[in-house]
Design a protein around this motif. Sequence first.
Motif, PDB file in Angstrom:
ATOM      1  N   GLY A  74     -14.485  11.924  -7.615  1.00 58.75           N
ATOM      2  CA  GLY A  74     -13.729  13.090  -8.039  1.00 58.75           C
ATOM      3  C   GLY A  74     -12.439  13.360  -7.301  1.00 58.75           C
ATOM      4  N   ALA A  75     -11.988  12.440  -6.443  1.00 62.15           N
ATOM      5  CA  ALA A  75     -10.718  12.597  -5.730  1.00 62.15           C
ATOM      6  C   ALA A  75      -9.764  11.530  -6.259  1.00 62.15           C
ATOM      7  CB  ALA A  75     -10.916  12.446  -4.226  1.00 62.15           C
ATOM      8  N   PRO A  76      -8.863  11.880  -7.160  1.00 59.26           N
ATOM      9  CA  PRO A  76      -7.978  10.875  -7.766  1.00 59.26           C
ATOM     10  C   PRO A  76      -7.268  10.035  -6.716  1.00 59.26           C
ATOM     11  CG  PRO A  76      -7.722  12.986  -8.864  1.00 59.26           C
ATOM     12  CD  PRO A  76      -8.577  13.233  -7.650  1.00 59.26           C
ATOM     13  N   ALA A  77      -7.406   8.722  -6.838  1.00 60.21           N
ATOM     14  CA  ALA A  77      -6.821   7.817  -5.849  1.00 60.21           C
ATOM     15  C   ALA A  77      -6.424   6.525  -6.533  1.00 60.21           C
ATOM     16  CB  ALA A  77      -7.821   7.537  -4.729  1.00 60.21           C
ATOM     17  N   ILE A  78      -5.383   5.889  -6.009  1.00 56.52           N
ATOM     18  CA  ILE A  78      -4.973   4.582  -6.502  1.00 56.52           C
ATOM     19  C   ILE A  78      -4.600   3.702  -5.318  1.00 56.52           C
ATOM     20  CG2 ILE A  78      -4.133   5.418  -8.728  1.00 56.52           C
ATOM     21  CD1 ILE A  78      -1.266   5.089  -7.594  1.00 56.52           C
ATOM     22  N   PHE A  79      -4.701   2.405  -5.516  1.00 59.86           N
ATOM     23  CA  PHE A  79      -4.244   1.450  -4.516  1.00 59.86           C
ATOM     24  C   PHE A  79      -2.819   1.037  -4.847  1.00 59.86           C
ATOM     25  CE2 PHE A  79      -3.458  -3.031  -3.464  1.00 59.86           C
ATOM     26  CZ  PHE A  79      -3.567  -2.963  -2.068  1.00 59.86           C
ATOM     27  N   VAL A  80      -1.944   1.077  -3.857  1.00 59.29           N
ATOM     28  CA  VAL A  80      -0.573   0.597  -4.015  1.00 59.29           C
ATOM     29  C   VAL A  80      -0.373  -0.562  -3.045  1.00 59.29           C
ATOM     30  CG1 VAL A  80       1.875   1.130  -3.763  1.00 59.29           C
ATOM     31  CG2 VAL A  80       0.331   2.814  -4.790  1.00 59.29           C
ATOM     32  N   HIS A  81      -0.031  -1.724  -3.594  1.00 56.27           N
ATOM     33  CA  HIS A  81       0.202  -2.906  -2.757  1.00 56.27           C
ATOM     34  C   HIS A  81       1.517  -2.720  -2.010  1.00 56.27           C
ATOM     35  CE1 HIS A  81       0.827  -7.042  -1.534  1.00 56.27           C
ATOM     36  NE2 HIS A  81      -0.402  -7.338  -1.949  1.00 56.27           N
ATOM     37  N   PRO A  82       1.506  -2.834  -0.687  1.00 58.91           N
ATOM     38  CA  PRO A  82       2.734  -2.555   0.075  1.00 58.91           C
ATOM     39  C   PRO A  82       3.902  -3.469  -0.266  1.00 58.91           C
ATOM     40  CG  PRO A  82       1.024  -3.494   1.481  1.00 58.91           C
ATOM     41  CD  PRO A  82       0.384  -3.160   0.184  1.00 58.91           C
ATOM     42  N   ALA A  83       3.623  -4.725  -0.583  1.00 62.65           N
ATOM     43  CA  ALA A  83       4.715  -5.633  -0.944  1.00 62.65           C
ATOM     44  C   ALA A  83       5.297  -5.261  -2.299  1.00 62.65           C
ATOM     45  CB  ALA A  83       4.217  -7.077  -0.953  1.00 62.65           C
ATOM     46  N   GLU A  84       4.442  -4.932  -3.250  1.00 62.74           N
ATOM     47  CA  GLU A  84       4.922  -4.512  -4.560  1.00 62.74           C
ATOM     48  C   GLU A  84       5.649  -3.175  -4.468  1.00 62.74           C
ATOM     49  OE1 GLU A  84       4.890  -6.270  -7.238  1.00 62.74           O
ATOM     50  OE2 GLU A  84       3.703  -7.925  -6.425  1.00 62.74           O
ATOM     51  N   ALA A  85       5.251  -2.336  -3.519  1.00 61.85           N
ATOM     52  CA  ALA A  85       5.929  -1.050  -3.344  1.00 61.85           C
ATOM     53  C   ALA A  85       7.408  -1.244  -3.047  1.00 61.85           C
ATOM     54  CB  ALA A  85       5.259  -0.254  -2.225  1.00 61.85           C
ATOM     55  N   SER A  86       7.716  -2.293  -2.307  1.00 64.83           N
ATOM     56  CA  SER A  86       9.109  -2.567  -1.954  1.00 64.83           C
ATOM     57  C   SER A  86       9.915  -3.068  -3.135  1.00 64.83           C
ATOM     58  CB  SER A  86       9.158  -3.613  -0.824  1.00 64.83           C
ATOM     59  OG  SER A  86       8.487  -3.143   0.331  1.00 64.83           O
ATOM     60  N   HIS A  87       9.243  -3.391  -4.223  1.00 63.92           N
ATOM     61  CA  HIS A  87       9.930  -3.913  -5.399  1.00 63.92           C
ATOM     62  C   HIS A  87       9.712  -3.014  -6.611  1.00 63.92           C
ATOM     63  CE1 HIS A  87      11.093  -7.746  -3.514  1.00 63.92           C
ATOM     64  NE2 HIS A  87       9.937  -7.633  -2.857  1.00 63.92           N
TER      65      HIS A  87
END
Length: 317
Positions: free
Chosen positions: A67-80
């Motif tokens: 019940g706690a909305p969460a997502i994974f963000v890849h740090p390398a993809e974040a830079s792009h």
Amino acid sequence: MNDPLNIAREVIVQEIAGLEALKVSLGADFEAAIDLLSAVNGRIIVTGMGKSGHVARKIAATFSSTGAPAIFVHPAEASHGDLGMISKDDVILALSKSGETAELGDILAYAARFSIPITAITADAGSALAKSANVALILPDADEACGQTFAPTTSTTMMLALGDALAVAQLRQRGFTAGDFQGFHPGGKLGAALRRASDLMHGEDRLPLCGPNASVTDVIDAISKGGFGCVGIVDDTGLLQGIITDGDIRRHVSNAIENKTAAEIMTKNPRTAEANTLAGDILGFMSETKITALFVIKDNKPIGIVHVHDCLSVGVI
């Protein structure tokens, strides 16, 4: 020393030691992390690189399922371009054993620019990650289980356990229930066990019912027509007074049963379920008491009936 079983046991012992050290190390920082994660208006952004990234994905999935909305963000993809997935209303949970993972740099800078709070999980309190975080959860010093290569083993186990601890502590603080959990797990055995009686029960048009003065012949007829192996005994106002099973009929055969009424052979105050009773609890009670059907009531009036086959057919175990 090359025996696989001995090696496996050594690995498990080493990782247990890490978890024990982690348990002892928990303190005010953990409580602060819970406060930070609970105050978020957006989502929990979980990130990490390499093995920490794999753990981060699982932690994000655990938060979302509770019940706690969460997502994974890849740090390398974040830079792009994926930095755009992170909003000012979010909170970041960043994992890195060393705390110096270069790929996290852009996420940390982005968070500082937009005042996005950060909770860090790292083994180095003096690292760039720990210093950038609003709250830093420091992993205790513990040897990796793979001593020859120092591959992340004990450290990732501690990270995973700490993520579970954060998710469970937060859900209990929010009063998240098993019923809420079922809403996020409609499929599989877990989803089946978390269904409610109202999802499984046969409605009022299928209820096998008799009055307390009904003859045994009428009772047997109602049991046969109902197909549930029992009949509920209700008074003039519809309140459930008792239950008679086909087993009850057999046990009374030698006691001049033909001269008795339903009220005389019924089991009074039978166990029942409410509409929101979990299917797993219903099946557990049936297994414990060796019964095959349970009436569902509201204000002590039958509104449905659940048979053991109804539980088993949807995968409740």
